[in-house]
Write a protein that holds these residues in place. Structure first.
Motif, PDB file in Angstrom:
ATOM      1  N   ASN A  54       0.820  -1.312   0.261  1.00 51.01           N
ATOM      2  CA  ASN A  54       0.018   0.069  -0.418  1.00 51.01           C
ATOM      3  C   ASN A  54       0.907   1.335  -0.174  1.00 51.01           C
ATOM      4  N   PRO A  55       1.299   1.631  -0.867  1.00 50.66           N
ATOM      5  CA  PRO A  55       2.293   2.535  -0.846  1.00 50.66           C
ATOM      6  C   PRO A  55       1.371   4.009  -0.472  1.00 50.66           C
ATOM      7  N   LEU A  56       2.488   4.063  -0.154  1.00 47.86           N
ATOM      8  CA  LEU A  56       2.611   5.907   0.740  1.00 47.86           C
ATOM      9  C   LEU A  56       3.107   7.279  -0.161  1.00 47.86           C
ATOM     10  N   PRO A  57       2.113   8.728   0.691  1.00 48.31           N
ATOM     11  CA  PRO A  57       3.047   9.628  -0.502  1.00 48.31           C
ATOM     12  C   PRO A  57       4.395   9.645  -0.582  1.00 48.31           C
ATOM     13  N   ALA A  58       4.474  10.221  -2.473  1.00 45.50           N
ATOM     14  CA  ALA A  58       5.322   9.760  -2.619  1.00 45.50           C
ATOM     15  C   ALA A  58       7.375  10.324  -1.739  1.00 45.50           C
ATOM     16  N   ASP A  59       6.908  11.568  -1.264  1.00 49.56           N
ATOM     17  CA  ASP A  59       7.966  11.986  -0.282  1.00 49.56           C
ATOM     18  C   ASP A  59       7.851  10.464   0.754  1.00 49.56           C
ATOM     19  N   GLN A  60       7.461   9.968   1.163  1.00 47.08           N
ATOM     20  CA  GLN A  60       6.874   9.378   2.401  1.00 47.08           C
ATOM     21  C   GLN A  60       7.783   7.551   1.756  1.00 47.08           C
ATOM     22  N   GLN A  61       7.564   7.519   1.089  1.00 47.12           N
ATOM     23  CA  GLN A  61       7.195   5.900   0.475  1.00 47.12           C
ATOM     24  C   GLN A  61       9.211   6.258   0.169  1.00 47.12           C
ATOM     25  N   ALA A  92      26.721  24.096  -3.242  1.00 47.73           N
ATOM     26  CA  ALA A  92      25.971  24.827  -2.302  1.00 47.73           C
ATOM     27  C   ALA A  92      24.398  24.900  -2.688  1.00 47.73           C
ATOM     28  N   LEU A  93      24.239  25.646  -4.121  1.00 40.41           N
ATOM     29  CA  LEU A  93      22.793  26.192  -4.309  1.00 40.41           C
ATOM     30  C   LEU A  93      22.548  24.371  -4.369  1.00 40.41           C
ATOM     31  N   HIS A  94      22.784  23.726  -4.615  1.00 36.04           N
ATOM     32  CA  HIS A  94      22.093  22.414  -4.556  1.00 36.04           C
ATOM     33  C   HIS A  94      21.218  22.723  -2.690  1.00 36.04           C
ATOM     34  N   PHE A  95      22.496  22.427  -2.195  1.00 33.31           N
ATOM     35  CA  PHE A  95      21.668  22.774  -0.541  1.00 33.31           C
ATOM     36  C   PHE A  95      20.405  23.649  -0.604  1.00 33.31           C
ATOM     37  N   LEU A  96      21.205  24.923  -0.975  1.00 31.79           N
ATOM     38  CA  LEU A  96      20.368  26.241  -0.837  1.00 31.79           C
ATOM     39  C   LEU A  96      18.863  25.980  -1.168  1.00 31.79           C
ATOM     40  N   ALA A  97      18.893  25.793  -2.444  1.00 29.39           N
ATOM     41  CA  ALA A  97      17.176  25.233  -3.687  1.00 29.39           C
ATOM     42  C   ALA A  97      16.372  24.044  -3.435  1.00 29.39           C
ATOM     43  N   SER A  98      17.540  23.265  -1.783  1.00 31.34           N
ATOM     44  CA  SER A  98      16.171  22.113  -1.839  1.00 31.34           C
ATOM     45  C   SER A  98      14.937  22.658  -1.423  1.00 31.34           C
ATOM     46  N   ASN A  99      13.824  21.704  -1.683  1.00 30.14           N
ATOM     47  CA  ASN A  99      12.550  21.496  -1.447  1.00 30.14           C
ATOM     48  C   ASN A  99      12.233  20.664  -0.628  1.00 30.14           C
ATOM     49  N   VAL A 100      12.247  19.894   0.133  1.00 32.60           N
ATOM     50  CA  VAL A 100      12.212  18.445   0.798  1.00 32.60           C
ATOM     51  C   VAL A 100      11.610  18.539   2.377  1.00 32.60           C
ATOM     52  N   LYS A 101      10.788  17.549   2.079  1.00 40.28           N
ATOM     53  CA  LYS A 101      10.223  17.288   3.339  1.00 40.28           C
ATOM     54  C   LYS A 101      11.112  17.233   4.745  1.00 40.28           C
ATOM     55  N   TYR A 102      12.085  15.960   4.724  1.00 37.89           N
ATOM     56  CA  TYR A 102      12.139  14.803   5.195  1.00 37.89           C
ATOM     57  C   TYR A 102      13.503  14.541   4.947  1.00 37.89           C
ATOM     58  N   PRO A 103      14.090  15.165   6.051  1.00 37.94           N
ATOM     59  CA  PRO A 103      16.096  14.959   6.250  1.00 37.94           C
ATOM     60  C   PRO A 103      16.236  14.296   5.825  1.00 37.94           C
ATOM     61  N   THR A 104      16.279  12.482   5.425  1.00 35.49           N
ATOM     62  CA  THR A 104      16.570  11.697   4.243  1.00 35.49           C
ATOM     63  C   THR A 104      17.225  11.868   3.289  1.00 35.49           C
TER      64      THR A 104
END
Length: 732
Positions: free
Chosen positions: A169-176, A521-533
């Protein structure tokens, strides 16, 4: 194991480390009571390295409170706290769910994350002999700590339950994606092994941790101890800016009136390019390329053998034939065969071009050298520069006059503004703690809304105790999991510090590297994710974003606005720009061959049987079989190949720079073909949306296809380097 789960983990709760203090018996009673109260107060204060970051910008590291005496107790306390959190998750009486297992793991280890920020600064930027003692003691303890988590059977069973349920039962994409990354990380670290094999696995990791630390410290020791001094009558060919910096380097080392070439790439590279003193060039070259290979206390050859044996034994516990099979399963290449196929597709063209370059250099040497010489490795940069001047009328020192570090910094800020809508504003000096006076800090905001995005730290100069090279790191990554966390990112370089009042002029290659690391650095700064992993990276993919950013250095807007003569302020002349463009594929034989020599050796080391191996002999014989030109050496010879033997991030993964460059060249053509070129708004929007902001929240291959509309092809890479494009294989 995913470092973002453990070492760069998350925590909750706060336990204090009691400070030890004493009061004397000679004071009067009231004073004694005050002193005892002071002692009690001190005992209640937490270790400064454990404290939550306070101050502006969502809190910043207390770099001004760094005291080495606090490091070991802080690390031990933070690891104990994190283990307690993990035990609570593993022993929860509730059925395992994403919320009570994966999310709690994401939440755990915040104190440890903070302590490791300081540990990383000591290790990379301000190392001392005293720190190295702590590092040597703590490395096996850190390994044991990691094993206690990765081998926690109850914890893994809960993770596996969540993973298995998510497959049905797949979770939402980011949680999966988080569940899959966490599960795979544990599985790769032997979570499915028997108890006996787990024990040996942990023992191997502990042994490796000490070997990695020793390997790294041996390199640093030779970088600090092997310095070439020379005198005023030996300055022939050297640019004025280098002479002044070399005089300062010698004076700083107690030899005023002399000049010094330090044993770092930036210093070595300039000297070998310009110095007319061939004997000195040979000495500088041998010092640099024999780091940790001098058959003394800092020699790394036995460390290589020991590391390879342990790595092979460890992966065999899990049923793999070799380390490369295990390591590459979660990379874009997937298999060592795929990585080797790519390298060998480029290798013949690279060495063929290198032979042409040597022939050109030999002709110049025959015409200009007072004595008959045969091109040697310490001659390559010097005569390549002569050929560059003869063939393209291009003088590298002339180019450097337009590459001043302050202007280059403005150029990378401009690029970030055009592509990402970021604005960089200097932070008032003293308002944010720094770990060295050379470090400067900028606030990053959205140009349109003014919204705070994060901070960017720059540590630009080489110094004793700082590891060589250039790198990027984050002190805090973006997440929206437990409230929004803004980014603290940094870039670190090793430019030669100039004499007071003098400009920092860098080579074109160093300017490209500056853009490259800023891409991270831009890759870090542009991040738009919910979970640390999801801020973790896939090694042969994360170099792509930074390599791509190098392309903006040579765009018209950057050249015309920021590549200005350091004295006159005049922009780089169009004639000089044309020469640079004409010479863009010059010396690609050397650049590609020295890189691929290292990448191929990395793979061959890990595919070979390490028993009875002599690393020096193996390196020489393997390169001979590959046809490595005798005039070129590996970019990183084995005894100082820190990417591969100071840890595991790039082990069997150094090829990743080439894999990423296939993506880079292909993506650059997407910009070149667009109506707005490299500043095309539509392509830039896709770049940010699919290639930077998602970090590891989607499969890299899928992300690239969303950006480009297809998979990347090798053709653009070969065109970029001036190599023949492989003909399509006909199908029968």
């Amino acid at each position: 194991m995913q470092k973002s789960i453990i070492i760069a983990g998350k925590k909750s709760g706060l336990l204090v480390l009691l400070a030890l203090a004493s009061c004397t018996s000679s004071v009067q009673a009231p004073q004694a009571q005050e002193t005892q109260a002071t002692v009690a107060q001190k005992q209640e204060e937490p270790n400064p390295l454990l404290k939550e970051w306070t101050g502006p910008y969502g809190g910043v590291p207390a770099f001004d409170k760094m005291n080495l005496a606090d490091l070991k107790p802080a690390m031990e306390k933070a690891m104990a706290m994190n283990l307690a959190e993990i035990e609570a998750i593993a022993n929860s009486p509730q059925p395992a769910t994403f919320e009570n297992t994966i999310e709690e793991m994401e939440r755990a280890g915040k104190e440890l994350n903070r302590v490791f920020t300081y540990y990383g600064i000591w290790g990379s930027n301000v190392s001392t002999p005293a720190f190295r003692e702590v590092q040597a003691e703590m490395a096996p303890k850190i390994s044991e700590f990691n094993s206690k988590i990765s081998q926690n059977e109850k914890l893994f069973q809960r993770i596996k339950t969540v993973y298995d349920n998510a497959q049905k039962n797949p979770l939402p994409a980011d949680q999966q994606r988080v569940v899959e990354l966490v599960y795979k990380g544990f599985e790769m670290e032997g979570a499915n092994l028997s108890p006996e094999k787990k024990q040996r696995y942990a023992e191997i990791n502990k042994e490796l941790s000490s070997l990695y630390t020793n390997f790294s410290n041996n390199i640093l020791a030779d970088e600090e101890n092997y310095v070439v001094y020379f005198t005023k009558d030996q300055l022939g060919g050297l640019p004025e800016s280098f002479v002044k910096a070399a005089a300062k380097a010698a004076a700083d080392r107690g030899k005023p009136g002399q000049y010094a070439v330090t044993n770092t790439r930036s210093s070595m590279d300039q000297f070998l390019t310009y110095s007319d003193e061939r004997a000195l060039r040979e000495k500088v070259w041998k010092n640099y390329y024999s780091r940790a290979d001098n058959n003394d206390a800092s020699d790394n050859k036995q460390n290589i053998v020991d590391i390879l044996k342990l790595r092979k034994e460890r992966v065999q516990l899990m049923g793999y034939d070799n380390y490369a099979q295990w390591r590459l399963q979660d990379r874009m290449a997937k298999t060592p065969e795929a990585a080797m196929d790519l390298m060998m597709a480029v290798w013949p063209a690279a060495i063929a071009r290198a032979k042409e370059e040597v022939a050109d250099m030999q002709k110049v040497a025959n015409k200009t050298s007072k004595t008959k010489i045969t091109i040697q490795p310490w001659d390559y940069r010097y005569y390549a520069e002569k050929v560059r001047q003869e063939k393209y009328d291009l003088n590298s020192d002339e180019v450097k006059q337009y590459l001043e570090l302050g202007n280059l910094t403005d150029a990378i800020f401009f690029t970030a503004g055009e592509l990402f809508n970021f604005k960089f504003t200097p932070v008032p000096e003293g308002s944010v703690p720094v770990f060295h006076e050379d470090v400067k800090v900028w606030e990053v905001t959205d140009k349109t809304t003014g919204q705070h995005i994060g901070l960017w730290y720059l540590d630009p100069f080489a110094r004793q105790g700082k590891r060589s090279g250039a790198w990027a790191t984050t002190y805090r990554a973006h997440t929206t999991f437990d409230g929004k966390k803004t980014v603290l990112s940094s870039n670190n370089s090793n430019f030669v510090k100039p004499a007071p009042g003098e400009p920092v002029l860098v080579s074109w290659d160093d300017a490209e590297t500056f853009f490259h690391e800023f891409g991270h650095a831009l890759h870090f700064l542009a991040s738009n994710v919910k979970y640390p992993t999801l801020n973790s990276g896939v090694r042969d993919y994360t170099e792509f974003q930074s390599q791509l950013l190098e392309r903006w250095l040579s765009t018209d807007k950057v050249i015309n606005q920021f590549l200005k003569h350091y004295k006159t302020g005049e922009p780089m002349p169009k004639e000089l720009v044309a020469k640079i463009e004409k010479a863009s594929t010059f010396n690609q034989g050397f650049a590609t061959t020295e890189f691929l020599g290292s990448a191929l050796m990395d793979m061959h080391f890990h595919l070979a049987d390490p028993n009875g191996m002599d690393p020096a002999k193996f390196e020489k014989e393997t390169l001979t079989k590959l046809g490595m030109p005798k005039e070129i050496v590996m970019r990183h010879r084995s005894p100082h190949f820190g990417h591969v033997f100071s840890g595991e991030g790039y082990a069997t993964g150094y090829y990743g720079y080439l894999w990423a460059d296939v993506l880079t060249s292909d993506a650059a053509e997407a910009f070149a073909e667009a109506p707005g070129g490299f500043y095309d708004a539509e392509v830039a929007a896709r770049l940010v949306k699919y290639l930077f902001a998602p970090r590891n929240s989607m499969d890299p291959a899928d992300a690239y296809r969303k950006f480009r509309g297809r998979d990347a092809k090798i053709d653009a890479l070969m065109r970029d380097r001036g190599f023949p494009v492989p003909k399509p294989q006909s199908r029968k």
